[in-house]
Design a protein around this motif. Structure first.
Motif, short mmCIF file in Angstrom:
data_model
loop_
_atom_site.label_atom_id
_atom_site.label_comp_id
_atom_site.label_asym_id
_atom_site.label_seq_id
_atom_site.Cartn_x
_atom_site.Cartn_y
_atom_site.Cartn_z
N MET A 1 12.70 -3.46 31.22
CA MET A 1 14.08 -2.69 31.21
C MET A 1 13.35 -2.62 33.02
SD MET A 1 15.94 0.13 30.13
CE MET A 1 17.35 0.46 30.60
N PRO A 2 14.58 -3.20 33.49
CA PRO A 2 14.39 -3.17 35.21
C PRO A 2 14.77 -1.69 35.52
CG PRO A 2 16.17 -4.95 34.11
CD PRO A 2 15.70 -3.93 32.96
N GLU A 3 13.71 -2.00 36.82
CA GLU A 3 14.53 -0.40 37.78
C GLU A 3 15.79 -0.53 38.49
OE1 GLU A 3 12.44 1.02 41.78
OE2 GLU A 3 11.83 -1.16 40.83
N PRO A 4 16.19 0.84 38.11
CA PRO A 4 18.31 1.39 39.45
C PRO A 4 17.81 0.77 39.93
CG PRO A 4 17.12 3.51 37.69
CD PRO A 4 15.95 1.74 37.09
N SER A 5 18.56 0.69 40.46
CA SER A 5 18.79 0.91 41.76
C SER A 5 19.31 2.25 42.72
CB SER A 5 19.15 -0.42 42.48
OG SER A 5 20.61 -0.51 42.54
N GLN A 6 19.18 2.44 43.90
CA GLN A 6 19.74 3.80 43.70
C GLN A 6 20.18 3.50 45.06
OE1 GLN A 6 16.46 5.87 46.16
NE2 GLN A 6 18.02 7.40 47.09
N LEU A 7 21.84 3.78 45.10
CA LEU A 7 23.12 3.23 46.03
C LEU A 7 22.74 4.49 47.09
CD1 LEU A 7 25.44 2.06 45.97
CD2 LEU A 7 26.95 4.16 44.68
N VAL A 8 22.70 3.17 48.21
CA VAL A 8 22.74 4.49 49.88
C VAL A 8 23.80 4.19 50.68
CG1 VAL A 8 20.63 4.91 49.42
CG2 VAL A 8 20.81 2.77 50.26
N LEU A 9 24.17 4.26 51.75
CA LEU A 9 24.97 4.08 52.54
C LEU A 9 23.92 3.34 54.19
CD1 LEU A 9 27.40 7.07 53.52
CD2 LEU A 9 27.91 4.54 52.25
N LEU A 10 23.81 1.52 54.37
CA LEU A 10 23.37 1.39 55.15
C LEU A 10 22.92 2.63 56.61
CD1 LEU A 10 22.15 -1.24 56.46
CD2 LEU A 10 23.95 -1.95 57.56
N GLU A 11 23.19 3.11 57.08
CA GLU A 11 22.96 4.81 58.18
C GLU A 11 21.56 5.86 57.16
OE1 GLU A 11 25.98 7.65 56.84
OE2 GLU A 11 26.89 6.53 58.13
N GLN A 12 20.86 5.30 55.88
CA GLN A 12 20.53 6.37 54.97
C GLN A 12 19.02 4.71 55.18
OE1 GLN A 12 22.87 6.72 51.79
NE2 GLN A 12 23.47 8.84 51.97
N LEU A 13 19.31 3.95 55.35
CA LEU A 13 18.11 3.57 55.17
C LEU A 13 16.66 3.62 55.84
CD1 LEU A 13 18.97 -0.22 54.56
CD2 LEU A 13 18.23 0.61 53.18
N PRO A 14 16.66 3.67 57.68
CA PRO A 14 15.65 4.46 57.53
C PRO A 14 14.78 5.33 57.02
CG PRO A 14 17.26 4.48 59.59
CD PRO A 14 18.17 4.28 57.81
N SER A 15 14.87 6.21 56.32
CA SER A 15 14.85 7.36 55.53
C SER A 15 14.50 6.92 54.66
CB SER A 15 15.09 8.56 55.61
OG SER A 15 16.81 8.46 54.26
N ILE A 16 14.17 5.70 54.02
CA ILE A 16 14.08 5.97 52.48
C ILE A 16 12.47 5.20 52.36
CG2 ILE A 16 14.50 4.16 50.59
CD1 ILE A 16 17.77 4.54 51.02
N THR A 51 24.66 1.61 66.30
CA THR A 51 25.41 1.34 65.16
C THR A 51 24.13 0.86 63.44
OG1 THR A 51 26.76 0.14 66.02
CG2 THR A 51 26.45 -0.69 63.75
N PRO A 52 23.61 1.42 62.22
CA PRO A 52 22.39 1.37 61.61
C PRO A 52 23.00 -0.46 60.97
CG PRO A 52 23.81 2.98 60.72
CD PRO A 52 24.73 2.17 61.91
N THR A 53 21.58 -1.02 60.61
CA THR A 53 21.45 -2.20 61.05
C THR A 53 20.10 -2.98 60.16
OG1 THR A 53 22.07 -2.79 63.31
CG2 THR A 53 20.46 -4.46 62.13
N ALA A 54 20.36 -3.26 59.08
CA ALA A 54 19.04 -4.19 57.87
C ALA A 54 19.28 -5.76 58.42
CB ALA A 54 20.45 -4.03 57.12
N ILE A 55 18.24 -5.87 58.19
CA ILE A 55 17.51 -7.36 57.88
C ILE A 55 17.02 -7.65 56.82
CG2 ILE A 55 16.43 -9.63 58.69
CD1 ILE A 55 15.37 -7.09 61.59
#
Length: 143
Positions: A1-16, A51-55
């Protein structure tokens, strides 16, 4: 069974932490076809270093992605795993932010994500979306 994803805001990414499976919404600001990477931010246009950024590495999902998903200004839903960013990519994004804005505010460090799924978000009311995500993230009240 696939692992569920955690819903986050882009601004929260640095803490994950790296390795966490996440889902988030963001806007395409650039696409590097040689690297198979999208630079995503949480607003368009984004003019400040804060501005929160993800690559996001999209090489694993490119065969199912149409060109509209890679266009600047497109809003996307992304599911993937947080990875550690490569220093050269971090430096390039931070430098490009600093060149556009002479403010002395320290830019946020972008997070890297390995995409496993990508689809259009269509028209987005960002304030309502952020409010809904925060409401979903609140622990249920006991009572």
């Amino acid at each position: 069974m696939p692992e569920p994803s955690q819903l986050v805001l882009l601004e929260q990414l640095p803490s994950i932490k790296a390795g966490t499976k996440i889902r988030f919404l963001a806007c395409v600001h650039a696409y590097n076809p040689k690297q198979g990477e999208l630079i995503l931010r949480d607003r368009y246009p984004a003019t400040t270093p804060e501005t929160p950024t993800a690559i996001v590495n999209v090489t694993n999902v490119l065969e199912n992605a149409n060109h509209e998903l890679l266009e600047v200004g497109a809003w996307l839903n992304v599911v993937g795993y947080v990875t550690k960013p490569a220093d050269s990519i971090k430096s390039a994004v931070v430098a490009s932010k600093q060149n556009r804005n002479e403010r002395t505010t320290k830019p946020l460090e972008p997070r890297s994500v390995e995409a496993t799924m990508l689809w259009s978000a269509g028209a987005v009311n960002l304030n309502r979306y952020k409010s809904a995500v925060r409401g979903y993230q609140k622990p249920p009240s006991s009572g």
